[in-house]
Design a protein around this motif. Structure first.
Motif, PDB file in Angstrom:
ATOM      1  N   ALA A  78      14.223  41.718  63.626  1.00  0.00           N
ATOM      2  CA  ALA A  78      13.351  42.328  64.627  1.00  0.00           C
ATOM      3  C   ALA A  78      14.160  43.196  65.591  1.00  0.00           C
ATOM      4  CB  ALA A  78      12.595  41.244  65.396  1.00  0.00           C
ATOM      5  N   VAL A  79      15.350  42.735  65.934  1.00  0.00           N
ATOM      6  CA  VAL A  79      16.222  43.528  66.801  1.00  0.00           C
ATOM      7  C   VAL A  79      16.687  44.786  66.078  1.00  0.00           C
ATOM      8  CG1 VAL A  79      18.420  43.552  68.026  1.00  0.00           C
ATOM      9  CG2 VAL A  79      16.944  41.536  68.139  1.00  0.00           C
ATOM     10  N   LEU A  80      17.089  44.647  64.806  1.00  0.00           N
ATOM     11  CA  LEU A  80      17.534  45.804  64.028  1.00  0.00           C
ATOM     12  C   LEU A  80      16.431  46.845  63.900  1.00  0.00           C
ATOM     13  CD1 LEU A  80      19.439  43.920  61.183  1.00  0.00           C
ATOM     14  CD2 LEU A  80      20.474  45.390  62.906  1.00  0.00           C
ATOM     15  N   ALA A  81      15.185  46.379  63.786  1.00  0.00           N
ATOM     16  CA  ALA A  81      14.048  47.292  63.660  1.00  0.00           C
ATOM     17  C   ALA A  81      13.447  47.659  65.001  1.00  0.00           C
ATOM     18  CB  ALA A  81      12.973  46.655  62.773  1.00  0.00           C
ATOM     19  N   SER A  82      14.043  47.169  66.091  1.00  0.00           N
ATOM     20  CA  SER A  82      13.553  47.443  67.449  1.00  0.00           C
ATOM     21  C   SER A  82      12.072  47.108  67.585  1.00  0.00           C
ATOM     22  CB  SER A  82      13.795  48.916  67.817  1.00  0.00           C
ATOM     23  OG  SER A  82      13.635  49.108  69.194  1.00  0.00           O
ATOM     24  N   SER A  83      11.714  45.903  67.131  1.00  0.00           N
ATOM     25  CA  SER A  83      10.343  45.422  67.241  1.00  0.00           C
ATOM     26  C   SER A  83      10.296  44.332  68.305  1.00  0.00           C
ATOM     27  CB  SER A  83       9.854  44.875  65.894  1.00  0.00           C
ATOM     28  OG  SER A  83       8.587  44.270  66.029  1.00  0.00           O
ATOM     29  N   ALA A  84       9.934  44.711  69.509  1.00  0.00           N
ATOM     30  CA  ALA A  84       9.954  43.769  70.630  1.00  0.00           C
ATOM     31  C   ALA A  84       8.976  42.623  70.424  1.00  0.00           C
ATOM     32  CB  ALA A  84       9.646  44.510  71.929  1.00  0.00           C
TER      33      ALA A  84
END
Length: 818
Positions: free
Chosen positions: A552-558
């Motif tokens: 989720a961090v790698l995909a910038s999905s808060a």
């Protein structure tokens, strides 16, 4: 059903992607001037035909049919500029003639038929049995419930190598009708037979039509055609209904796969079979770009076209295969010269002459691919086929990528993909290109986020090819192999990089996936978030949830990151699995150190730090219990010990002393697995928590005569597993090892030797050299140690025997183990 009326229609049999079929078809249409043309293709795609022949649309392109009920499945109908179906549609629009597609709709194509897919391949195309294989996905589309252009059942009853009703081969196996045709005409393969019999000769439309109908009538009897006979019934009814009472049969042309046309001409259609077709499922159709590599059977896709670029040249030259051959040879000569090989125009001319001569000797009207290849090997390559396979096939396959005109709107995912590719200057061709991203650059971090969203969404475009890590260790530090797929690399390793290397390649499967994934969201972030939440729902341990958090961090999905963080906290409260907790610790440590580089500070450093402390403390408490059991059972626990050790040393906010205390308890315990004890001892020694004297005492105790040999050897294996080079460079440690080996009673040595060899088996040449030096030094052999070092790698037993008896004995002792 009026089969006589159907048979009176201008039936024109074709083979998919056949230049000769398209050329003779155009001439035939010019001759008969029909008022309506019915073309084999999914009937629900008829509204796309205007966009298909739009001047802004450049083949190769493909009709894409895909499910809209949430299940990922699709099917493709590709068109080259010389595909006869494309030529028929284009002729119709040029002459203001009504044109429609009349095959079963996409929803029926993708529906299950007696446990299989209906498909839309044809008996006249032996390559039609092959489903499209996408190399970037590494899987067949059929595995998702869909398939490529020639998926599902086949008319030839199998794989093109055999079928019911064919003659037996010399080995007694069933021979396919295609192989029999080639053998009867003296050709080595079906493709050579087809090229020499139907592509190269210059036909008048009438004789070509008759010859292809005769061929199709022969092969359509090979194998089980139940599904395709049902399609025959559907298309026959569609033609008759669209003709109505206003059109006479001689005012209608039907462009069909040869097997279907032959069935109609023979009036061999059973209307009752249409009822066997399954009910259609919810589907939609669109038009997407395609490429020549996807049309080529050399790349795993068989559609009656071995070399799209070569056939495109022949098509552009009005069916002149001699000209196409010469153009290919000129290109190949240039390829060779650019790569430093000796190749001249004289070589090109000689190769061309040889290709023409070979064709004449074989009774062919024009040279074909076989003659091109053999001529280049014999002349330009001096008998070496390596350069042909490396340079010639790309020249005849081509890299052309089509373009769809503005009449077909892209969905939001396609729009976003192409916008990002264009603005970030990423590769947009059907050929792999490598590039590196610097993660200290904000723009390139954004590119990395985009690529990771594609990775998580399983949209085949970019493959992870390597990294350069930040720092020299830290939480979860492990070496990476170049070419390692992103899905195979732990997310924490992807998170902590200073740079990333990717290999990108657009293929039609990229657009297929973008169309299929629209049911999951309107943006790539929404799609990635939806899939991450689905992964999170399937998690059962803290470690699994932590991996979702990192992705989720790698995909910038808060949103997904916040949900994953809550799940980690919830799972950790009751998680008793040491590897899972350690895995989560590694993830939190990575976020604490490198998370800010991904612009996801909304998680909050305080939250991450708190989660790291809590999870670390829980993991340390479970160290002892997780290290009991067999060697196989504790293998994951040993990796967890390494992780906790790295976290303890790299993260100042955790209780380092608690880890050292837990590790020391492992060293002193006889209840845990000896390899775990040895590993813990080695880790503490490297961290300088225990000194040389202490480690010598522990090793001496563990390897003493009272210890069972197997347990002692297992402890030794775990001890050396940490960092054998550092350990064997320590003289006190080596003295303890030497004392242990020398103290083993002769009657016990034979039973202990296999375990000891496994323990020392991981030592390389450098480690062995240091071990020998310290053994010799501990035995006070002085200058003889340096002499032994000089001959150790030579394994010269005679020179060793010339040395002192003590030195020879030391070498013999080590040789027994190493």
């Amino acid at each position: 059903m009026d089969l006589d009326r159907l048979a009176a229609v201008h039936l024109f049999p074709v083979r998919h992607h056949s230049p000769r079929s398209s050329a003779t078809l155009r001439a035939y249409l010019d001759e008969v001037r029909p008022k309506a043309i019915f073309v084999e293709g999914p009937s629900d795609a008829t509204p796309l035909l205007e966009a298909l022949v739009d001047p802004k649309t450049v083949p190769p392109v493909a009709i894409l049919g895909y499910r809209t009920d949430g299940e990922p499945a699709s099917s493709l109908w590709p068109f080259a500029a010389y595909s006869p179906e494309y030529v028929a549609v284009k002729w119709a629009f040029e002459h203001g003639v009504r044109v429609e597609l009349i095959d079963i709709p996409v929803g029926t194509t993708l529906a299950p038929f007696d446990g299989a897919l209906v498909g839309h391949d044809d008996a006249d195309d032996p390559g039609g049995h092959e489903r499209e294989i996408d190399e970037d996905r590494g899987e067949q589309q059929g595995e998702h419930g869909g398939h490529g252009e020639h998926g599902g059942h086949t008319d030839d009853g199998g794989d093109g190598d055999g079928g019911d009703g064919g003659p037996a081969s010399a080995e007694g196996e069933q021979e396919s009708i295609y192989a029999a045709c080639a053998r009867a005409r003296g050709f080595r393969s079906f493709e050579e037979f087809w090229e020499a019999s139907f592509e190269a000769p210059r036909y008048e439309p009438g004789p070509f039509r008759e010859a292809l109908l005769a061929y199709a009538d022969l092969v359509r009897s090979d194998g089980d055609r139940l599904i395709h006979r049902a399609r025959d019934a559907y298309m026959a009814r569609s033609i008759l209904e669209r003709m109505g009472p206003d059109l006479a049969p001689n005012e209608v042309a039907a462009v069909l796969g040869a097997a279907h046309a032959a069935a109609f001409a023979a009036r061999d259609v059973d209307p009752a079979l249409e009822a066997r077709l399954p009910a259609p499922i919810p589907c939609a159709v669109t038009l997407i770009p395609f490429s020549f590599p996807r049309l080529s059977e050399q790349l795993g896709y068989g559609a009656g076209n071995r070399a799209p670029q070569y056939y495109q040249r022949a098509h552009d030259a009005g069916g002149d295969f001699r000209r196409a051959t010469l153009e290919v040879l000129i290109d190949f000569t240039e390829h060779l010269r650019l790569r430093g090989f000796m190749a001249s125009l004289a070589d090109t001319i000689e190769a061309f002459r040889l290709a023409v001569s070979l064709a004449e000797l074989r009774g062919k009207a024009e040279p074909g691919l076989d003659e091109v290849r053999e001529a280049t090997i014999a002349t330009m390559c001096r008998g070496d086929a390596t350069h042909v396979d490396g340079f010639l096939w790309p020249a005849v396959i081509g890299r052309n990528v089509g373009r769809v005109g503005g009449g077909i709107g892209k969905n939001s995912l396609q729009e976003e993909f192409w916008r990002e590719v264009r603005e970030r200057r990423l590769p947009a061709t059907d050929a792999p290109e490598s590039f590196r991203l610097s993660l200290t650059n904000e723009v390139e971090v954004g590119t990395s986020v985009f690529l990771h969203r594609l990775r998580i969404a399983k949209i085949p475009y970019a493959a992870y090819a390597g990294t350069r890590a930040a720092g020299r260790g830290g939480a979860g530090a492990r070496g990476q192999r170049r070419g390692q797929a992103a899905s195979e690399v732990p997310p924490d390793e992807l998170l902590r990089q200073l740079s990333e290397t990717w290999e990108a390649q657009w293929t039609p499967a990229t657009d297929v996936a973008l169309v299929e994934k629209i049911v999951l969201g309107d943006t790539l972030e929404q799609v990635a978030t939806r899939l991450l939440e689905e992964d999170l729902a399937a998690c059962h341990t803290t470690g699994e949830a932590a991996d979702v958090l990192l992705n989720a961090v790698l995909a910038s999905s808060a949103r997904a990151a916040a949900s994953a963080l809550d799940a980690c906290d919830r799972f950790a409260a009751g998680d008793s699995d040491l590897p899972s907790l350690a895995r989560a610790c590694r993830a939190f440590a990575g976020l604490a150190s490198f998370g800010s580089s991904r612009s996801l500070s909304s998680l909050g450093d305080g939250v991450i730090a708190t989660m790291l402390e809590k999870t670390y403390a829980r993991a340390v408490l479970r160290v002892h219990g997780g290290c009991t059991g067999s060697d196989e059972a504790v293998a994951p626990a040993k990796e967890a010990l390494r992780t906790l050790h790295d976290v303890a040393l790299s993260q100042p906010i955790v209780d380092r002393a608690a880890w050292f205390e837990a590790a020391r308890a492992l060293v002193d315990s006889d209840a845990v697995n000896p390899t775990a004890s040895g590993l813990a001892c080695g880790l503490l020694y490297l961290a300088q928590v225990i000194d040389d004297a202490e480690v010598a005492r522990i090793v001496g105790l563990r390897l003493g005569s009272a210890a069972p040999p197997e347990a002692a050897a297992s402890f030794l294996a775990g001890f050396l597993e940490v960092n054998a080079l550092v350990l064997v460079k320590s003289r006190p440690v080596v003295e303890a090892l030497d004392a242990f080996l020398g103290g083993i009673l002769p009657e016990r040595f034979k039973d202990t030797l296999p375990v000891l060899r496994r323990a020392f088996g991981a030592l390389g040449a450098t480690e062995r050299r240091y071990l020998l030096e310290n053994v010799l030094a501990s035995r006070k052999l002085g200058d003889k140690a340096r002499a032994a070092q000089a001959v150790l790698l030579e394994k010269d037993r005679e020179k060793l025997k010339e040395m002192s008896e003590d030195l020879s004995q030391a070498m013999d002792d080590l040789d027994d183990l190493l």
